[in-house]
Design a protein around this motif. Structure first.
Motif, PDB file in Angstrom:
ATOM      1  N   LEU A 115      -7.201   1.537   9.284  1.00  0.00           N
ATOM      2  CA  LEU A 115      -8.382   2.290   8.878  1.00  0.00           C
ATOM      3  C   LEU A 115      -9.101   2.887  10.091  1.00  0.00           C
ATOM      4  CD1 LEU A 115      -9.702   3.121   6.245  1.00  0.00           C
ATOM      5  CD2 LEU A 115     -11.118   1.093   6.347  1.00  0.00           C
ATOM      6  N   CYS A 170      -3.174   3.986   3.048  1.00  0.00           N
ATOM      7  CA  CYS A 170      -3.181   2.598   3.549  1.00  0.00           C
ATOM      8  C   CYS A 170      -4.171   1.723   2.794  1.00  0.00           C
ATOM      9  CB  CYS A 170      -3.478   2.571   5.046  1.00  0.00           C
ATOM     10  SG  CYS A 170      -5.152   3.101   5.489  1.00  0.00           S
ATOM     11  N   GLN A 171      -5.085   2.328   2.052  1.00  0.00           N
ATOM     12  CA  GLN A 171      -6.118   1.568   1.351  1.00  0.00           C
ATOM     13  C   GLN A 171      -5.838   1.380  -0.137  1.00  0.00           C
ATOM     14  OE1 GLN A 171      -8.819   0.114   3.141  1.00  0.00           O
ATOM     15  NE2 GLN A 171      -7.231   0.689   4.612  1.00  0.00           N
ATOM     16  N   ARG A 221      -7.757  10.072  -1.073  1.00  0.00           N
ATOM     17  CA  ARG A 221      -7.863   8.677  -0.630  1.00  0.00           C
ATOM     18  C   ARG A 221      -6.891   8.481   0.518  1.00  0.00           C
ATOM     19  NH1 ARG A 221     -10.290   4.840  -4.146  1.00  0.00           N
ATOM     20  NH2 ARG A 221     -10.104   3.528  -2.291  1.00  0.00           N
ATOM     21  N   ARG A 277      -3.427  -0.076  -2.956  1.00  0.00           N
ATOM     22  CA  ARG A 277      -2.342  -1.004  -3.292  1.00  0.00           C
ATOM     23  C   ARG A 277      -1.711  -0.613  -4.627  1.00  0.00           C
ATOM     24  NH1 ARG A 277      -0.931  -4.131   0.834  1.00  0.00           N
ATOM     25  NH2 ARG A 277      -2.715  -4.603   2.139  1.00  0.00           N
ATOM     26  N   LYS A 301     -14.004   3.405  -2.912  1.00  0.00           N
ATOM     27  CA  LYS A 301     -13.806   3.561  -1.467  1.00  0.00           C
ATOM     28  C   LYS A 301     -14.825   2.714  -0.721  1.00  0.00           C
ATOM     29  CE  LYS A 301     -13.286   8.331  -2.179  1.00  0.00           C
ATOM     30  NZ  LYS A 301     -13.698   9.672  -1.838  1.00  0.00           N
ATOM     31  N   THR A 302     -14.403   2.186   0.410  1.00  0.00           N
ATOM     32  CA  THR A 302     -15.342   1.510   1.301  1.00  0.00           C
ATOM     33  C   THR A 302     -16.036   2.568   2.158  1.00  0.00           C
ATOM     34  OG1 THR A 302     -13.717   1.252   3.068  1.00  0.00           O
ATOM     35  CG2 THR A 302     -13.858  -0.537   1.433  1.00  0.00           C
ATOM     36  N   ASN A 305       0.839  -1.193   0.000  1.00  0.00           N
ATOM     37  CA  ASN A 305       0.000   0.000   0.000  1.00  0.00           C
ATOM     38  C   ASN A 305       0.880   1.251   0.000  1.00  0.00           C
ATOM     39  OD1 ASN A 305       0.345   1.102   2.779  1.00  0.00           O
ATOM     40  ND2 ASN A 305      -0.709  -0.762   3.427  1.00  0.00           N
ATOM     41  N   GLU A 342     -13.579   3.827   4.763  1.00  0.00           N
ATOM     42  CA  GLU A 342     -12.619   4.813   4.272  1.00  0.00           C
ATOM     43  C   GLU A 342     -13.298   6.177   4.120  1.00  0.00           C
ATOM     44  OE1 GLU A 342      -9.370   5.676   0.704  1.00  0.00           O
ATOM     45  OE2 GLU A 342     -10.723   3.953   0.512  1.00  0.00           O
TER      46      GLU A 342
END
Length: 166
Positions: free
Chosen positions: A104, A146-147, A143, A149, A124-125, A84, A128
């Motif tokens: 997160l 860490c989310q 963004r 990759r 995005k989740t 990440n 996030e």
């Protein structure tokens, strides 16, 4: 080559060391005239690098990513595919906080992407989105590092670290 360390078991607390194989063993033999054998733990350090058929170490595939710090200075690094962006920054001594360690639970690894790059990122989740609501200098292309990759398609991108990531 493995390096070996011998430590008395009584001197060791709980052990959780990544990259080490823990093997209990006993030092000496109990005889009529000696005390009971003292238990020890043998620690062997092994490399996790894969080797190719020719005996050489296989190189990890990387792409070039440029981080632009809040002062406008550019830092180009080789980023391992699959890592990440927060970890890539930390591995290359780029100042991007990441207070929660990538769990997160904060927004300190906040990054701003160019629109063309942002449009190629996975969605995005909800988690996030919630953390990004706490970020300073939030943009439409923000963004959490860490989310995200690293992929082959990211070769040559620039990503900006806002003031809150310093």
């Amino acid at each position: 080559m493995a390096s070996v360390f011998r430590r008395p078991l009584s001197a060791m607390g709980p052990i959780a060391i990544r990259g080490l194989q823990l093997t209990p063993t006993f030092r000496g033999l109990a005889t009529k005239t000696s005390a009971a054998a003292a238990p020890v733990i043998v620690l062997r350090r092994f490399s996790s690098a894969a080797t190719g058929g020719d005996g050489g170490v296989d190189a990890k595939e990387t792409v070039k990513i440029t981080y632009v710090d809040p002062g406008g200075e550019e830092h180009s690094v080789e980023a391992e595919i699959g890592k990440n962006l927060m970890d890539v920054a930390h591995d290359n001594n780029i100042e991007l906080e990441g207070a929660c360690g990538g769990e997160l639970a904060c927004s300190t690894c906040h990054l701003v992407f160019e629109k063309e790059v942002y449009d190629t990122l996975p969605p995005k989740t909800d988690e996030e989105e919630d953390m990004l609501d706490l970020a300073f200098e939030l943009t439409e292309t923000s963004r959490l590092g860490c989310q995200i990759r690293v992929t082959k398609e990211m070769d040559g991108i620039k990503v900006r670290i806002p003031d809150d990531g310093y």
